[in-house]
Motif scaffolding. Structure first.
Motif, PDB file in Angstrom:
ATOM      1  N   ARG A 109     -38.515  -3.546   4.966  1.00 47.46           N
ATOM      2  CA  ARG A 109     -37.699  -2.463   5.549  1.00 47.46           C
ATOM      3  C   ARG A 109     -37.535  -1.329   4.549  1.00 47.46           C
ATOM      4  O   ARG A 109     -37.706  -0.149   4.893  1.00 47.46           O
ATOM      5  N   SER A 110     -37.216  -1.676   3.318  1.00 44.78           N
ATOM      6  CA  SER A 110     -37.025  -0.662   2.275  1.00 44.78           C
ATOM      7  C   SER A 110     -38.302   0.141   2.049  1.00 44.78           C
ATOM      8  O   SER A 110     -38.276   1.368   1.910  1.00 44.78           O
ATOM      9  N   GLU A 113     -38.818   2.512   4.978  1.00 47.10           N
ATOM     10  CA  GLU A 113     -37.876   3.627   4.890  1.00 47.10           C
ATOM     11  C   GLU A 113     -38.257   4.590   3.774  1.00 47.10           C
ATOM     12  O   GLU A 113     -38.121   5.808   3.919  1.00 47.10           O
ATOM     13  N   LYS A 114     -38.738   4.039   2.646  1.00 47.53           N
ATOM     14  CA  LYS A 114     -39.181   4.875   1.533  1.00 47.53           C
ATOM     15  C   LYS A 114     -40.335   5.786   1.963  1.00 47.53           C
ATOM     16  O   LYS A 114     -40.494   6.895   1.456  1.00 47.53           O
ATOM     17  N   ARG A 116     -40.538   7.022   4.902  1.00 46.86           N
ATOM     18  CA  ARG A 116     -39.973   7.824   5.986  1.00 46.86           C
ATOM     19  C   ARG A 116     -40.328   7.316   7.385  1.00 46.86           C
ATOM     20  O   ARG A 116     -40.539   8.087   8.323  1.00 46.86           O
ATOM     21  N   PRO A 118     -38.941   5.260  10.563  1.00 47.37           N
ATOM     22  CA  PRO A 118     -37.670   4.774  11.128  1.00 47.37           C
ATOM     23  C   PRO A 118     -37.768   3.278  11.466  1.00 47.37           C
ATOM     24  O   PRO A 118     -38.633   2.863  12.229  1.00 47.37           O
ATOM     25  N   GLU A 120     -35.290  -0.437  12.040  1.00 46.49           N
ATOM     26  CA  GLU A 120     -33.986  -1.080  12.149  1.00 46.49           C
ATOM     27  C   GLU A 120     -34.181  -2.580  12.355  1.00 46.49           C
ATOM     28  O   GLU A 120     -35.236  -3.024  12.817  1.00 46.49           O
ATOM     29  N   VAL A 128     -39.789  -0.952  14.474  1.00 43.77           N
ATOM     30  CA  VAL A 128     -40.258   0.298  13.878  1.00 43.77           C
ATOM     31  C   VAL A 128     -40.441   1.346  14.974  1.00 43.77           C
ATOM     32  O   VAL A 128     -41.215   1.145  15.911  1.00 43.77           O
TER      33      VAL A 128
END
Length: 177
Positions: A109-110, A113-114, A116, A118, A120, A128
């Motif tokens: 997840r990290s 997100e890194k 960019r 999306p 959850e 995703v």
């Protein structure tokens, strides 16, 4: 048995040859030996398995229309029957430590997100952009989406994720006094 007999025998008779070591004569001076794994019900083709080396198996298909004779050489013992039945099954998934799965899920997840993307968490799954799901153990093969472009990009991104043991490089140079 006669040249034309094998395809005419049908599935009920073919099953009596399954899990037996057979010699198959096919075509001119052509002979095949192996354990009969199965017979294709449409083409009457035989699938022969040979356990030559430990842990290895070779597979040979003899086309049904070419079969001239099938001779049983040996009945399979319990070990051989089990080996035939399990040789081509997918490996059983190993049970993963829940802590490792949680750590991996957080890392993936990290990483997304890194980059960019999306993402959850929905229970133990990662969702995703609302169009792709990643399930445990959170590798590239654990992604599922009907959108092939997004699927390919996310799989590539996960595949290129740095290892967990890698850390940010320490700055080089002399410390300031």
């Amino acid at each position: 048995m006669n040249t034309c007999d094998w395809p005419l025998l049908g599935p009920l008779q073919w099953t009596s040859y399954v899990n037996k070591q057979v010699r198959v004569k096919a075509g001119k001076d052509e002979e095949h030996r192996g354990w009969l794994l199965t017979v294709d019900p449409v083409s009457a083709s035989l699938v022969l398995v040979d356990f030559g080396l430990p842990g290895k198996a070779s597979v040979q298909v003899v086309m049904g229309h070419a079969v001239e004779e099938v001779q049983v050489l040996q009945e399979a013992d319990q070990e051989t029957t089990e080996r035939l039945q399990t040789s081509f099954l997918p490996p059983t998934p190993r049970r993963l430590d829940p802590e490792v799965l949680t750590t991996t899920r957080v890392r993936v997840r990290s990483w997304l997100e890194k980059n960019r993307i999306p993402v959850e968490e929905e229970g133990a799954e990662l969702r995703v952009a609302g169009v792709l799901t990643i399930t445990a153990p959170y590798g590239p093969d654990d992604c599922c989406s009907s959108n092939q472009i997004i699927l390919d990009r996310i799989q590539r991104l996960i595949q290129n994720q740095p290892d967990a043991l890698e850390t940010e490089p320490e700055p080089t140079g002399s410390p300031k006094d």
